[in-house]
Scaffold this active site. Structure first.
Site, PDB file in Angstrom:
ATOM      1  N   HIS A   1       0.883  -1.184   0.000  1.00  0.00           N
ATOM      2  CA  HIS A   1       0.000   0.000   0.000  1.00  0.00           C
ATOM      3  C   HIS A   1       0.918   1.230   0.000  1.00  0.00           C
ATOM      4  CE1 HIS A   1      -3.446   2.442   0.602  1.00  0.00           C
ATOM      5  NE2 HIS A   1      -3.753   2.190   1.865  1.00  0.00           N
TER       6      HIS A   1
ATOM      7  N   VAL B   1       7.753  -5.733  -8.637  1.00  0.00           N
ATOM      8  CA  VAL B   1       8.444  -4.454  -8.860  1.00  0.00           C
ATOM      9  C   VAL B   1       7.593  -3.352  -8.220  1.00  0.00           C
ATOM     10  CG1 VAL B   1       9.439  -2.905 -10.578  1.00  0.00           C
ATOM     11  CG2 VAL B   1       9.412  -5.377 -10.993  1.00  0.00           C
TER      12      VAL B   1
ATOM     13  N   HIS C   1      -1.900  -2.234  -9.705  1.00  0.00           N
ATOM     14  CA  HIS C   1      -2.932  -1.666  -8.845  1.00  0.00           C
ATOM     15  C   HIS C   1      -4.129  -2.606  -8.850  1.00  0.00           C
ATOM     16  CE1 HIS C   1      -5.745   1.280  -7.193  1.00  0.00           C
ATOM     17  NE2 HIS C   1      -4.666   1.917  -6.766  1.00  0.00           N
TER      18      HIS C   1
ATOM     19  N   ASP D   1       2.756   5.908  -6.543  1.00  0.00           N
ATOM     20  CA  ASP D   1       3.949   5.831  -5.694  1.00  0.00           C
ATOM     21  C   ASP D   1       5.243   5.799  -6.505  1.00  0.00           C
ATOM     22  OD1 ASP D   1       2.579   5.787  -3.233  1.00  0.00           O
ATOM     23  OD2 ASP D   1       2.029   3.708  -3.617  1.00  0.00           O
TER      24      ASP D   1
HETATM   25  N1  COA Z   1       5.535  -6.440 -10.261  1.00  0.00           N
HETATM   26  C1  COA Z   1       5.552  -7.644 -10.867  1.00  0.00           C
HETATM   27  N2  COA Z   1       4.455  -8.354 -11.110  1.00  0.00           N
HETATM   28  C2  COA Z   1       3.282  -7.843 -10.711  1.00  0.00           C
HETATM   29  C3  COA Z   1       3.168  -6.601 -10.072  1.00  0.00           C
HETATM   30  C4  COA Z   1       4.373  -5.895  -9.839  1.00  0.00           C
HETATM   31  N3  COA Z   1       4.352  -4.724  -9.231  1.00  0.00           N
HETATM   32  N4  COA Z   1       1.874  -6.343  -9.796  1.00  0.00           N
HETATM   33  C5  COA Z   1       1.187  -7.390 -10.241  1.00  0.00           C
HETATM   34  N5  COA Z   1       2.012  -8.298 -10.783  1.00  0.00           N
HETATM   35  C6  COA Z   1       1.673  -9.557 -11.378  1.00  0.00           C
HETATM   36  C7  COA Z   1       1.204 -10.552 -10.308  1.00  0.00           C
HETATM   37  O1  COA Z   1       2.300 -11.239  -9.740  1.00  0.00           O
HETATM   38  C8  COA Z   1       0.306 -11.427 -11.112  1.00  0.00           C
HETATM   39  O2  COA Z   1       1.108 -12.344 -11.840  1.00  0.00           O
HETATM   40  P1  COA Z   1       0.639 -13.858 -12.076  1.00  0.00           P
HETATM   41  O3  COA Z   1      -0.706 -13.759 -12.736  1.00  0.00           O
HETATM   42  O4  COA Z   1       1.712 -14.419 -12.941  1.00  0.00           O
HETATM   43  O5  COA Z   1       0.574 -14.469 -10.711  1.00  0.00           O
HETATM   44  C9  COA Z   1      -0.324 -10.483 -12.126  1.00  0.00           C
HETATM   45  O6  COA Z   1       0.578  -9.393 -12.238  1.00  0.00           O
HETATM   46  C10 COA Z   1      -1.679  -9.973 -11.751  1.00  0.00           C
HETATM   47  O7  COA Z   1      -1.602  -9.302 -10.555  1.00  0.00           O
HETATM   48  P2  COA Z   1      -2.912  -9.093  -9.693  1.00  0.00           P
HETATM   49  O8  COA Z   1      -3.130 -10.329  -8.892  1.00  0.00           O
HETATM   50  O9  COA Z   1      -4.050  -8.683 -10.568  1.00  0.00           O
HETATM   51  O10 COA Z   1      -2.517  -7.876  -8.819  1.00  0.00           O
HETATM   52  P3  COA Z   1      -3.166  -7.588  -7.410  1.00  0.00           P
HETATM   53  O11 COA Z   1      -4.424  -6.847  -7.641  1.00  0.00           O
HETATM   54  O12 COA Z   1      -3.238  -8.788  -6.550  1.00  0.00           O
HETATM   55  O13 COA Z   1      -2.051  -6.681  -6.762  1.00  0.00           O
HETATM   56  C11 COA Z   1      -0.835  -4.874  -6.034  1.00  0.00           C
HETATM   57  C12 COA Z   1      -2.096  -5.302  -6.741  1.00  0.00           C
HETATM   58  C13 COA Z   1      -0.830  -3.354  -5.908  1.00  0.00           C
HETATM   59  C14 COA Z   1      -0.816  -5.465  -4.617  1.00  0.00           C
HETATM   60  C15 COA Z   1       0.391  -5.360  -6.839  1.00  0.00           C
HETATM   61  O14 COA Z   1       0.333  -4.831  -8.131  1.00  0.00           O
HETATM   62  C16 COA Z   1       1.719  -5.039  -6.165  1.00  0.00           C
HETATM   63  O15 COA Z   1       2.161  -5.756  -5.286  1.00  0.00           O
HETATM   64  N6  COA Z   1       2.356  -3.903  -6.594  1.00  0.00           N
HETATM   65  C17 COA Z   1       3.601  -3.479  -6.001  1.00  0.00           C
HETATM   66  C18 COA Z   1       3.353  -2.699  -4.726  1.00  0.00           C
HETATM   67  C19 COA Z   1       2.799  -1.322  -5.002  1.00  0.00           C
HETATM   68  O16 COA Z   1       3.285  -0.592  -5.831  1.00  0.00           O
HETATM   69  N7  COA Z   1       1.755  -0.973  -4.218  1.00  0.00           N
HETATM   70  C20 COA Z   1       1.123   0.330  -4.320  1.00  0.00           C
HETATM   71  C21 COA Z   1      -0.252   0.178  -4.865  1.00  0.00           C
HETATM   72  S1  COA Z   1      -1.015   1.760  -5.123  1.00  0.00           S
END
Ligand code: COA
Length: 281
Positions: free
Chosen positions: A128, A162, A167, A218
């Site tokens: 987050h 990464v 999101h 972010d």
């Molecule tokens: N880097 C690499 N891969 C990513 C990713 C990232 N930042 N965000 C999503 N993915 C990948 C997931 O591993 C998943 O891969 P898979 O299908 O091979 O398992 C795929 O993309 C789909 O992801 P999804 O499950 O739809 O994302 P989510 O809704 O569960 O997660 C976040 C959302 C924000 C938690 C996630 O994107 C994340 O951890 N981002 C990094 C942290 C961040 O920047 N947070 C601030 C949010 S405002």
């Protein structure tokens, strides 16, 4: 973040209206938390560097005061504007994790200080609000633009998350990013430091091309706050001082039309388990 969380909790202990959750008292308390939290954080910023605490000035704006209380001076107008813009973009964002936390705490008819304390704990996590600090750690690891391509390709090969990308709601781009990206560029130009912008662009290009995953807000705020001179562990506390407004609005709305938030869990474990009597164990 621990200081921010503890400061708001202590404010709850001291506030004479803690137990009054009427709309009027909630608004007064929200304003007090909004005013005091940046002051408390800036004081901590100075104390841990062995510097004297600086009191806010009535003649300065909210953002100018934060710079002044941290650094003892107000930077150029354009830098203050970029900071203002980041606070506006961070202020409110519907049912994200921390807001949901604040709503859930409020739904038991608990008070605004408790709800914001819990929301800060929730925002701290790297998935987050903590992501803006993680972005900076990542950029520091990359070090220079020449390393960026190799770094991101290796990260993707190793299936690393990464930071600053992806999101839960925005799957084709975060609407806050173009504005913050523009101000990141302005700050980089003023500071005559394009290194992070170059790293930013390379990593972004690969993430979109290889994974179709876009940056979230972010991603540009991290390096922008760094260029402004803030310590990395202050990036998420800056997010806090802005999001207090959004959380407060949600808390007041929840109090005005409350219903206890109590989800059900679906049990998926063993159906029947035999429990051995104590004297047979
Ligand atoms: N880097 C690499 N891969 C990513 C990713 C990232 N930042 N965000 C999503 N993915 C990948 C997931 O591993 C998943 O891969 P898979 O299908 O091979 O398992 C795929 O993309 C789909 O992801 P999804 O499950 O739809 O994302 P989510 O809704 O569960 O997660 C976040 C959302 C924000 C938690 C996630 O994107 C994340 O951890 N981002 C990094 C942290 C961040 O920047 N947070 C601030 C949010 S405002």
């Amino acid at each position: 973040m621990d200081v921010a969380r503890t400061a708001v909790s202590v404010m709850g202990l001291e506030d004479k209206e803690t137990t009054d959750s009427s709309p009027e008292a909630n608004l007064r308390k929200a304003l007090r938390i909004f005013a005091k939290t940046p002051t408390a954080l800036a004081a901590f910023y100075r104390i841990r560097k062995g510097k004297k605490i600086i009191k806010p000035k009535k003649t300065l704006t909210f953002s100018e005061n934060f710079f002044y209380m941290c650094f003892g001076k107000v930077p150029q107008k354009e830098i203050v504007k970029a900071f203002d813009v980041s606070l506006i973009l961070y202020a409110e964002h519907s049912f994200n994790v921390s807001t949901f936390t604040a709503r859930t705490i409020t739904s038991s008819l608990s008070d605004i200080h408790g709800a914001i304390t819990g929301a800060i704990a929730s925002l701290k996590g790297p998935l987050h609000g903590g992501a803006n600090e993680e972005v900076m750690h990542m950029m520091n690891k990359i070090k220079k633009p020449e390393n960026a391509l190799n770094w991101i390709n290796t990260a993707l090969k190793n299936k690393e998350v990464v930071m600053g990308f992806g999101h839960r709601v925005y799957k084709s781009g975060d609407s806050r990013v173009p504005t913050m990206r523009e101000y990141f560029g302005k700050v980089a130009k003023i500071k005559k430091d394009k290194k992070f912008e170059k790293i930013y662009d390379i990593v972004e290009k690969v993430m979109i091309k290889e994974k179709n995953i876009y940056p979230n807000v972010d991603y540009p705020t991290g390096p922008t706050y760094h260029l402004m001179g803030f310590d990395t562990d202050f990036f998420t506390p800056i997010f806090v001082i802005s999001r207090i407004t959004g959380w407060s609005a949600h808390i007041m709305e929840q109090h005005a039309a409350n219903k206890l938030i109590r989800p059900l869990a679906k049990y998926k474990g063993n159906k029947h388990r035999k429990v051995m009597q104590l004297n047979y164990r």
